[in-house]
Write a protein that holds these residues in place. Sequence first.
Motif, PDB file in Angstrom:
ATOM      1  N   TYR A  77       0.693  -1.279   0.122  1.00 58.99           N
ATOM      2  CA  TYR A  77      -0.218   0.132  -0.041  1.00 58.99           C
ATOM      3  C   TYR A  77       0.671   1.458   0.026  1.00 58.99           C
ATOM      4  O   TYR A  77       1.809   1.239   0.816  1.00 58.99           O
ATOM      5  CB  TYR A  77      -1.041  -0.022   1.262  1.00 58.99           C
ATOM      6  N   LEU A  78       0.607   2.177  -0.960  1.00 62.97           N
ATOM      7  CA  LEU A  78       1.436   3.398  -0.881  1.00 62.97           C
ATOM      8  C   LEU A  78       0.342   4.722  -1.231  1.00 62.97           C
ATOM      9  O   LEU A  78       0.121   5.096  -2.174  1.00 62.97           O
ATOM     10  CB  LEU A  78       2.265   3.335  -2.033  1.00 62.97           C
ATOM     11  N   GLY A  79      -0.129   5.275  -0.390  1.00 63.23           N
ATOM     12  CA  GLY A  79      -0.944   6.431  -0.267  1.00 63.23           C
ATOM     13  C   GLY A  79      -1.891   6.506  -1.258  1.00 63.23           C
ATOM     14  O   GLY A  79      -2.746   5.903  -1.333  1.00 63.23           O
ATOM     15  N   ILE A  80      -1.565   7.499  -2.128  1.00 64.72           N
ATOM     16  CA  ILE A  80      -2.328   7.954  -3.293  1.00 64.72           C
ATOM     17  C   ILE A  80      -2.662   6.705  -4.294  1.00 64.72           C
ATOM     18  O   ILE A  80      -3.607   6.654  -4.989  1.00 64.72           O
ATOM     19  CB  ILE A  80      -2.451   9.073  -4.141  1.00 64.72           C
ATOM     20  N   TYR A  81      -1.592   5.885  -4.218  1.00 61.74           N
ATOM     21  CA  TYR A  81      -1.758   4.730  -5.397  1.00 61.74           C
ATOM     22  C   TYR A  81      -2.529   3.639  -4.791  1.00 61.74           C
ATOM     23  O   TYR A  81      -2.815   2.514  -5.567  1.00 61.74           O
ATOM     24  CB  TYR A  81      -0.398   4.337  -5.713  1.00 61.74           C
ATOM     25  N   GLY A  82      -2.858   3.604  -3.384  1.00 62.50           N
ATOM     26  CA  GLY A  82      -3.457   2.289  -2.839  1.00 62.50           C
ATOM     27  C   GLY A  82      -2.583   1.061  -2.887  1.00 62.50           C
ATOM     28  O   GLY A  82      -1.508   1.320  -2.831  1.00 62.50           O
ATOM     29  N   ASN A  83      -3.245  -0.057  -3.399  1.00 58.89           N
ATOM     30  CA  ASN A  83      -2.310  -1.341  -3.583  1.00 58.89           C
ATOM     31  C   ASN A  83      -1.563  -1.111  -4.845  1.00 58.89           C
ATOM     32  O   ASN A  83      -2.326  -0.959  -5.684  1.00 58.89           O
ATOM     33  CB  ASN A  83      -3.246  -2.389  -3.535  1.00 58.89           C
ATOM     34  N   VAL A  84      -0.351  -1.125  -4.707  1.00 55.37           N
ATOM     35  CA  VAL A  84       0.353  -0.895  -5.883  1.00 55.37           C
ATOM     36  C   VAL A  84       1.636  -1.727  -6.288  1.00 55.37           C
ATOM     37  O   VAL A  84       2.396  -2.598  -5.041  1.00 55.37           O
ATOM     38  CB  VAL A  84       1.179   0.637  -5.887  1.00 55.37           C
ATOM     39  N   VAL A  85       2.097  -1.993  -7.322  1.00 58.09           N
ATOM     40  CA  VAL A  85       3.144  -2.926  -7.594  1.00 58.09           C
ATOM     41  C   VAL A  85       4.043  -2.076  -8.506  1.00 58.09           C
ATOM     42  O   VAL A  85       3.696  -1.606  -9.483  1.00 58.09           O
ATOM     43  CB  VAL A  85       2.734  -4.193  -8.364  1.00 58.09           C
ATOM     44  N   VAL A  86       5.464  -2.100  -8.111  1.00 55.33           N
ATOM     45  CA  VAL A  86       6.408  -1.386  -8.848  1.00 55.33           C
ATOM     46  C   VAL A  86       7.488  -2.605  -9.311  1.00 55.33           C
ATOM     47  O   VAL A  86       7.931  -3.206  -8.633  1.00 55.33           O
ATOM     48  CB  VAL A  86       7.206  -0.387  -7.979  1.00 55.33           C
ATOM     49  N   VAL A  87       7.520  -2.472 -10.613  1.00 54.77           N
ATOM     50  CA  VAL A  87       8.621  -3.405 -11.138  1.00 54.77           C
ATOM     51  C   VAL A  87       9.689  -2.808 -11.764  1.00 54.77           C
ATOM     52  O   VAL A  87       9.633  -1.797 -12.558  1.00 54.77           O
ATOM     53  CB  VAL A  87       7.905  -4.309 -12.418  1.00 54.77           C
ATOM     54  N   ASP A  88      11.118  -3.504 -11.209  1.00 51.48           N
ATOM     55  CA  ASP A  88      12.205  -2.732 -11.770  1.00 51.48           C
ATOM     56  C   ASP A  88      12.636  -3.268 -13.208  1.00 51.48           C
ATOM     57  O   ASP A  88      12.637  -4.663 -13.179  1.00 51.48           O
ATOM     58  CB  ASP A  88      13.273  -2.767 -10.754  1.00 51.48           C
ATOM     59  N   HIS A  89      12.952  -2.716 -13.968  1.00 51.90           N
ATOM     60  CA  HIS A  89      13.655  -3.390 -15.481  1.00 51.90           C
ATOM     61  C   HIS A  89      15.029  -3.067 -15.569  1.00 51.90           C
ATOM     62  O   HIS A  89      15.440  -3.516 -16.630  1.00 51.90           O
ATOM     63  CB  HIS A  89      12.624  -2.916 -16.501  1.00 51.90           C
ATOM     64  N   GLY A  90      15.554  -2.277 -14.618  1.00 52.95           N
ATOM     65  CA  GLY A  90      17.079  -2.080 -14.821  1.00 52.95           C
ATOM     66  C   GLY A  90      17.636  -0.862 -15.360  1.00 52.95           C
ATOM     67  O   GLY A  90      16.766  -0.217 -15.985  1.00 52.95           O
ATOM     68  N   PHE A  91      18.486  -0.197 -14.950  1.00 56.06           N
ATOM     69  CA  PHE A  91      19.246   1.134 -15.205  1.00 56.06           C
ATOM     70  C   PHE A  91      17.950   2.145 -15.050  1.00 56.06           C
ATOM     71  O   PHE A  91      17.792   3.104 -15.820  1.00 56.06           O
ATOM     72  CB  PHE A  91      19.533   1.065 -16.729  1.00 56.06           C
ATOM     73  N   GLY A  92      17.420   2.079 -14.188  1.00 52.03           N
ATOM     74  CA  GLY A  92      16.240   3.050 -13.549  1.00 52.03           C
ATOM     75  C   GLY A  92      15.182   2.935 -14.202  1.00 52.03           C
ATOM     76  O   GLY A  92      14.140   4.107 -13.723  1.00 52.03           O
ATOM     77  N   LEU A  93      14.860   2.144 -15.144  1.00 53.24           N
ATOM     78  CA  LEU A  93      13.551   1.931 -15.591  1.00 53.24           C
ATOM     79  C   LEU A  93      12.645   1.207 -14.857  1.00 53.24           C
ATOM     80  O   LEU A  93      12.911   0.162 -14.539  1.00 53.24           O
ATOM     81  CB  LEU A  93      13.682   1.486 -17.104  1.00 53.24           C
ATOM     82  N   MET A  94      11.244   1.797 -14.768  1.00 57.83           N
ATOM     83  CA  MET A  94      10.148   1.015 -13.888  1.00 57.83           C
ATOM     84  C   MET A  94       8.968   1.082 -14.291  1.00 57.83           C
ATOM     85  O   MET A  94       8.784   1.951 -14.998  1.00 57.83           O
ATOM     86  CB  MET A  94      10.642   1.340 -12.220  1.00 57.83           C
ATOM     87  N   THR A  95       8.102   0.100 -13.955  1.00 52.59           N
ATOM     88  CA  THR A  95       6.702   0.535 -14.449  1.00 52.59           C
ATOM     89  C   THR A  95       5.935   0.303 -13.040  1.00 52.59           C
ATOM     90  O   THR A  95       6.316  -0.528 -12.203  1.00 52.59           O
ATOM     91  CB  THR A  95       6.174  -0.483 -15.459  1.00 52.59           C
ATOM     92  N   LEU A  96       4.842   1.007 -13.110  1.00 51.88           N
ATOM     93  CA  LEU A  96       4.110   1.078 -11.752  1.00 51.88           C
ATOM     94  C   LEU A  96       2.559   0.888 -12.059  1.00 51.88           C
ATOM     95  O   LEU A  96       1.908   1.068 -13.046  1.00 51.88           O
ATOM     96  CB  LEU A  96       4.106   2.271 -11.218  1.00 51.88           C
TER      97      LEU A  96
END
Length: 468
Positions: free
Chosen positions: A373-392
């Motif tokens: 759980y993260l505030g305004i995002y509610g239940n959230v998943v953040v996936v790291d793809h490497g070298f700073g690139l992520m999807t939320l």
Amino acid sequence: MSRRYRQPGTASPIRRRATLRVVLLLSLALAFWSLLGRAPQPQLQMTTSLPGIGPSTEIAATAEESRFGLTSLEVQLEQGEHREVVGMETFDPRPLFWPWGGKTARSTLRVRVGSAHQEWLTDGEATLRVRAKRHAGPLRGDKFVERVEVLPVRITPPQLAILSTQTWVRQGGSETVVYSVESTAVRHGVRAGERWFPGADLTGQPGASFALFSAPWDSDDEDLHLEAEDALGNRVLLPFVDRFEPRPVGSSSINLSDAFLEKVVPPIVAQTRGLAAAATPLETYLEINGRLRADNRAQLVELGAQSADEFLWDKPFLPFPGGKVMDGFAMRRAYRYGGETVDEQVHLGFDLASVARAAVPAANRGRVLLAGYLGIYGNVVVVDHGFGLMTLYAHLSTLEVAEGDVVNRGQSLGRTGATGLAGGDHLHFATLLRGLPVDPVEWWDDHWIRDRIGRKLGSGLPLMAVSP
Ligand SMILES: [Zn+2]
């Protein structure tokens, strides 16, 4: 009885004894003073903010003499013919016959040395001298004590050169740059105002480095520079953008109803530490939409620093299947309540609606950095793809992955929902570079990935099965 005549000007035995006594007492007193004078010399310490002298290094010189006190402390810098007193302090001595009087037992002098302060400095070495004197007495001198340190001097910044061509950036979009940087650099990458996109070695191309970066949605091309810095603070900034395409922020508006506020505010307050309900639901909502939104974005930037130094993906990014676009990237939203605009925020993701509780596939292979759980995002998943690139993936109803899981492209991460600041069931999808939201559309486009990234990184990007 014989009479003794005293010669005028000679002392009687009694007087002579008295004189002897005075001389003895004086000698004792002087011996006492000289004993006092045998106190230890001032103790000196020197620390430097950097391991040598570059543009500006802080020197902290500390002197200590607790018995009689200090009278002066100075720092000198010396190189070849040049010598400069770069800092000096003097202190009032304690009065000679007033041992209880005030004194300065310890003092620290802070000065800055470097090419920004001494124009005559050149690459090589320089000598720093810290000198201190203590309060002098009748039998103790005030000869200075000295501490000498030789430091390396480097005022030439690291060499930096651009190797890739056609750096075309779109405001809010992503781009790659390949460059070479001298090995003296301890930090290099792309600076966009306050934002920093660190560079890394490019696999398969010795001597080449690269950085994935964004022209942030809220900044101009003048803010973009390639930057390198060595351990002594010598910094070089290179403009490198060939083409900059501005992207105006769009606008939309959202009506806040009492029913909506009563639905979304209490669960966020209940699950967010340090957030208390204000006098009205609207006030609490504005706190969530403003401060909590900013806090959550800062948390994503912190998360961005944990990204892996390897490409975890090797295929183009998948869009959300069957998702109807409700709101796009970089939209300035006006929040209206009771006929008035009560807030304004910029929406930095895509709102996609499909069916309720739709499965949410990972856009690409990666490692789950956040699932919770993260505030305004509610239940959230953040996936790291490497070298700073992520999807939320935000507002989820259920999570099917845990932090640390390696997920494959297309693997279900959870189900859509309406947790956090969401009016109804939808997916808020965002692409992040070092935590900064960037336009996801580019990453959904395999032609763009091939042209903007693959072409520049060559074999450094393990791109496979990209359709021509
Ligand atoms: Zn959204």
